[in-house]
Every structure is written in structure tokens, then in C-alpha cells.
Write an enzyme that holds these catalytic residues in place. Structure first.
Site, mmCIF file in Angstrom:
data_model
loop_
_atom_site.group_PDB
_atom_site.id
_atom_site.type_symbol
_atom_site.label_atom_id
_atom_site.label_comp_id
_atom_site.label_asym_id
_atom_site.label_seq_id
_atom_site.Cartn_x
_atom_site.Cartn_y
_atom_site.Cartn_z
ATOM 1 N N GLU A 58 0.739 -1.200 0.031
ATOM 2 C CA GLU A 58 -0.089 -0.153 -0.029
ATOM 3 C C GLU A 58 0.968 1.338 0.025
ATOM 4 O OE1 GLU A 58 -2.750 -0.669 3.298
ATOM 5 O OE2 GLU A 58 -4.078 -1.406 1.917
ATOM 6 N N GLU A 114 -6.103 -8.157 -0.812
ATOM 7 C CA GLU A 114 -6.373 -7.839 0.436
ATOM 8 C C GLU A 114 -7.922 -7.426 0.304
ATOM 9 O OE1 GLU A 114 -4.826 -5.164 3.545
ATOM 10 O OE2 GLU A 114 -2.756 -5.651 2.805
#
Ligand code: BG6
Length: 479
Positions: free
Chosen positions: A175, A369
Site C-alpha cells: 500500500e 486484501e
């Protein structure tokens, strides 16, 4: 129409959120080891070193380090084809700036990957997932310092060499775009191990750190392919599409500009150059990013093989003239509900996200995710009836399948976040539970750490067995 054969069904975790054993086996402290517990809507504290009496949830986490065989067996019980985890940088280089790696740390991941392969589970590995060596943060200022490139590349090459026959799918930085929000010092600390100094231009510092990370990631891709040409090395983006609040043209522009703040991180890593919109923005704001002459060439040569992304929610924005940087202000979306932590639940947004990424980059995608944090407890019959999780996944997988089957998206796999309850990255809570497997531990750190399959465990098992064909929300659980 169906998902492709060999589709990678699995789940995803990060070392610091489940391993524990923070100072065992030669491991050094990471930035995650100085973070305390927060609460819904309350970010975690960052302490100056480790302070006696503070609650540091990552120190023990769920003790996966000592229980990984039991846990991998439980995940295998659901039929996992892959399992995403990270390699804790501080197990391999305890301080981060050593020249030689720590053998005990390397051996741990050898054993872990062997255990996965025993069950036919493909490891999917993140190199840097919010667990930068604390020493690098304290002594070098984290990624504000160019020397981090050298430290990261050494770490990456040691891992690539050591696990070249055990791991095929890699990601460089988890991320990486989270740090775009410079209002939160927490996000830059977890992403880049840096804390802003009083009065400095945060926007410039953030992009400087990101630039060094882009160069480091590109070198890792280039070097990784030399070590094993079959490696698939991806970037990893938190992808939360932003909708315009209305059909007003200025709301479209505000949403577009908001999306650019995420796209820029993928554009550089996938297309191999800085897009014109960011160069113009830097020009406008007088942002001066230090680059060495070879950096842009490295970035061009080290583009990623695939895009890994997390998908949790969408945002909505409306035009706001006073926001000179991004033109928008966040607005509540009346069409979607949220969980107890305010994360908006939007399954159709996943189909939208997959389409946006496919159309923009034409690269294989992997959802690494997706999931929902819930408050949960055992009920009178001894079962955790997590029907809300089943509902969440049934709806998201339905939309994911439409993206593949109707829209032609190339998708490698699907890894729900936290298949076993673990420490929340954002709040440090144990009671923000994501798992198909319950772990007996609360926010204060109390509990037996015993594991127990929830109702969704049996449901996800059937989903995998049928390659996503049976998504019925009804499921029998063993009594
Ligand atoms: C992503 C991270 O931001 O979301 C994970 O990659 C994190 O590390 C996950 O755990 C869920 O967020 P949280 O704050 O609920 O743990």
C-alpha cells in the site's frame, strides 16, 4: 463462464500483525514495535523507543512464529491455494544496515514456506509491509534518506536468492500510496519509517520518500528477474475508488483529481515514468524532488509484472474550491453502509476497481486484501456465527466474478485479509476481527490464543472447493 483453473484462492497477512516473537531469533525492533493500541477512529500512538508498561500489541500478536504449523494446517483445511505474508525485514537484518543477514531469521521463512508447500500452497510475499527496522527510522530518518535504497535492495536480493525456488509471487511495498494523506503522521511512519518535522513541507517530504521507494522497487524488479526470470514481482496499491458526489461536471474533476493521488503510485511503477499531471502539480506547488541522473532510467526499466491491490471501500467526493491541491472534499455516500469502524461496504466498487485497473494498465491483477473487520464473540452453541462476513464475501466475490467473466479482467487470485484474527494495523486492536478463524485474545492482550474456526471457515472452504461457483450464504457447520 467460470474463474480460470488454477485461480489462486487464499488469504493475506503481514508478519508484524501475527508473528509476535518481536525480539526472538535475533529479530530487531521494527516501527510496528513502538506502536501502541488505538480504538475505532483513534490512531495508534508511536512511542520514542519501547516504554515499560505500554501495550504494544505486535510484540506477541497471535504468536504465529511459534504456532505457524498449526495455523498453516488450519488454512490448508479451507483448501488455500496460496497464502500471502511478508518477510519481517528485522528478522533478516535486525537493524537494517548490516552487511550480513541473520541466518535464524532466514531459516524461519525457509521452514514457513516449506510448510506451505507441503499443502500445495503458493507463498505470495511482500517485502516491506509496514515493518521497517526501527534503527533505520531513528538513525536515518527512514525513506527521507536515499541510503534506504541500498538497505532495501540488499534485503530484497538476500530474500530473492534464498527463496528463489520457493517463492514466485513477490510485492515490493505494501500500500505504497497510503502515505498520500500527509495529515496523518501515522501513515508516513508505517509506510516509510519517517516522522514529519515541525513546519516542513510534508507534501515534498512524502514525494521524496516515495521517489526513493520507486527507485528501490524498480531495482528490486530488475535484480529479481536476474535471479529468477520466472519471478512475478508486483507493486501493491491500496485501491479505494472515488466516486463523484453528483453528475455535476466539477464533481467529476474533483473525483478524477482525487484518483490521481492514488494512480500516481501505480503509474510510476507500471508505466515506468512520472505522469504529466504530477509533474505539473509539483511545478505549481514549487515541489523539488531530488533525483540522480540514472533514477528515471531505472524506473523505466524496472516496471512491475503485475498489480496487487487491496480493496476495502470506496470514497465519494464533491467539488471544493478552497481545496487548492485536490479540489474535493469527502462526502458520505448515502448508497452504501459502513462497519463499526466507518469503512464503507461496497461490493460493486470491487468490480469497478478491477475494471479501472485493467483498462488503465492491461496487466494481470491480484486482489491481495479484501475483508471486513467485525466485533465478534462465541455464542451459546460454541460457534462464532459470522453471517455478516459470509454476506460480505458472497457479495464481493459475486462482483469479482462479474469483472472476470463479463468484463474480461485478468485476475490471478483472491486473498481475503486476515483469514485468522490478527492485530489491526490501523488501530492495533485484536477485536477488529477479520478472520475465518477466531483467536482468543482481546484488546488488552488477554486470552489463551486458542484458535477456532468460525462459521465462515466452512463457507469459504466450499467457495474454494467449487472455484467460486457455490456462493450460497447457507452453510452447515459441524456440531
Ligand atoms: C491494509 C493493510 O491497510 O489494511 C493491512 O495492508 C491492514 O496491514 C488492513 O491490516 C486492514 O486494516 P486494519 O487497520 O483494519 O488492520
Amino acid at each position: 463462464m467460470a474463474l480460470p483453473k488454477g485461480f489462486l484462492w487464499g488469504g493475506a497477512v503481514a508478519a508484524h500483525q501475527l508473528e509476535g516473537a518481536w525480539n526472538v531469533g535475533g529479530k530487531g525492533p521494527s516501527v510496528a514495535d513502538v506502536m501502541t493500541v488505538g480504538a475505532p477512529g483513534v490512531e495508534r500512538g508511536i512511542t520514542d523507543g519501547i516504554i515499560e508498561g505500554e501495550n504494544y500489541p505486535n510484540h506477541e500478536a497471535i504468536d504465529f512464529y511459534h504456532r505457524y504449523k498449526e495455523d498453516i494446517a488450519l488454512l490448508a483445511g479451507m483448501g488455500f491455494k496460496c497464502f500471502r505474508t511478508s518477510i519481517a525485514w528485522t528478522r533478516i537484518f535486525p537493524n537494517g544496515d548490516e552487511l550480513e543477514p541473520n541466518e535464524e531469521g532466514l531459516k524461519f521463512y525457509d521452514d514457513l514456506f516449506d510448510e506451505m508447500h507441503k499443502y500445495g500452497m503458493e507463498p505470495v510475499v511482500t517485502l516491506s509491509h509496514f515493518e521497517i527496522p526501527l534503527h533505520l527510522a531513528n538513525e536515518y530518518g527512514g525513506w527521507r534518506n536515499r541510503k534506504m535504497i541500498e538497505f532495501f535492495v540488499r534485503f530484497a536480493k538476500v530474500c530473492f536468492e534464498r527463496y528463489k525456488d520457493k517463492v514466485k509471487y513477490w510485492m515490493t511495498f505494501n500500500e505504497i500510496n497510503n502515505q498520500r494523506n500527509t495529515e496523518s503522521p501515522f501513515l508516513t511512519f508505517t509506510n516509510s519509517g519517517l516522522l514529519y518535522k515541525e513546519g516542513e513541507d510534508r507534501y515534498q517530504v512524502m514525494y521524496q520518500a516515495a521517489h526513493y521507494e520507486f527507485v528501490a522497487s524498480a531495482i528490486a524488479v530488475i535484480e529479481g528477474h536476474k535471479i529468477n526470470p520466472d519471478f512475478q514481482i508486483g507493486c501493491m496499491i491500496a485501491f479505494c475508488p472515488t466516486y463523484p458526489a453528483s453528475a455535476a461536471p466539477q464533481d467529476q474533476i474533483a473525483a478524477l483529481k482525487e484518483m490521481d493521488r492514488t494512480y500516481v503510485f501505480a503509474d510510476v511503477q507500471c508505466r515506468g515514468h512520472y505522469p504529466s499531471y504530477i509533474l505539473k502539480e509539483w511545478e505549481r506547488f514549487g515541489t523539488d524532488i531530488r533525483m540522480e541522473p540514472e533514477d528515471l532510467k531505472i524506473i523505466q526499466e524496472g516496471t512491475v509484472d503485475y498489480i496487487a491491490f487491496s480493496y476495502y471501500m470506496t470514497f465519494t467526493t464533491e467539488y471544493d474550491e478552497s481545496n487548492v491541491r485536490h479540489l474535493g472534499r469527502e462526502k458520505k455516500n448515502p448508497f452504501v453502509k459502513a462497519n463499526d469502524w466507518g469503512w464503507q461496504i461496497d461490493p460493486i466498487g470491487l468490480r469497478y476497481a478491477l475494471n479501472l485497473l485493467q483498462e488503465r494498465y492491461e496487466l494481470p491483477l491480484m486482489i491481495v486484501e479484501n475483508g471486513i473487520g467485525l466485533h465478534e464473540h462465541e455464542e451459546a452453541d460454541g460457534m462464532i456465527h459470522d453471517d455478516a462476513r459470509i454476506e460480505y464475501f458472497a457479495n464481493h466475490i459475486t462482483e469479482m466474478k462479474k469483472a472476470v467473466e463479463l468484463d474480461g479482467v485478468t485476475l490471478i487470485g483472491y486473498c481475503p485479509w486476515g483469514p485468522i484474527d490478527l492485530v489491526s494495523a490501523g488501530t492495533g486492536e485484536m477485536e477488529k476481527r477479520y478472520g475465518f478463524i477466531y483467536v482468543d485474545k482481546n484488546n488488552k492482550g488477554e486470552g489463551t490464543l486458542a484458535r477456532k474456526p468460525k462459521k465462515s471457515y466452512y463457507w469459504y472452504k466450499r467457495v474454494i472447493e467449487t472455484n467460486g461457483e457455490n456462493l450460497s450464504k447457507e452453510i452447515d457447520v459441524p456440531v
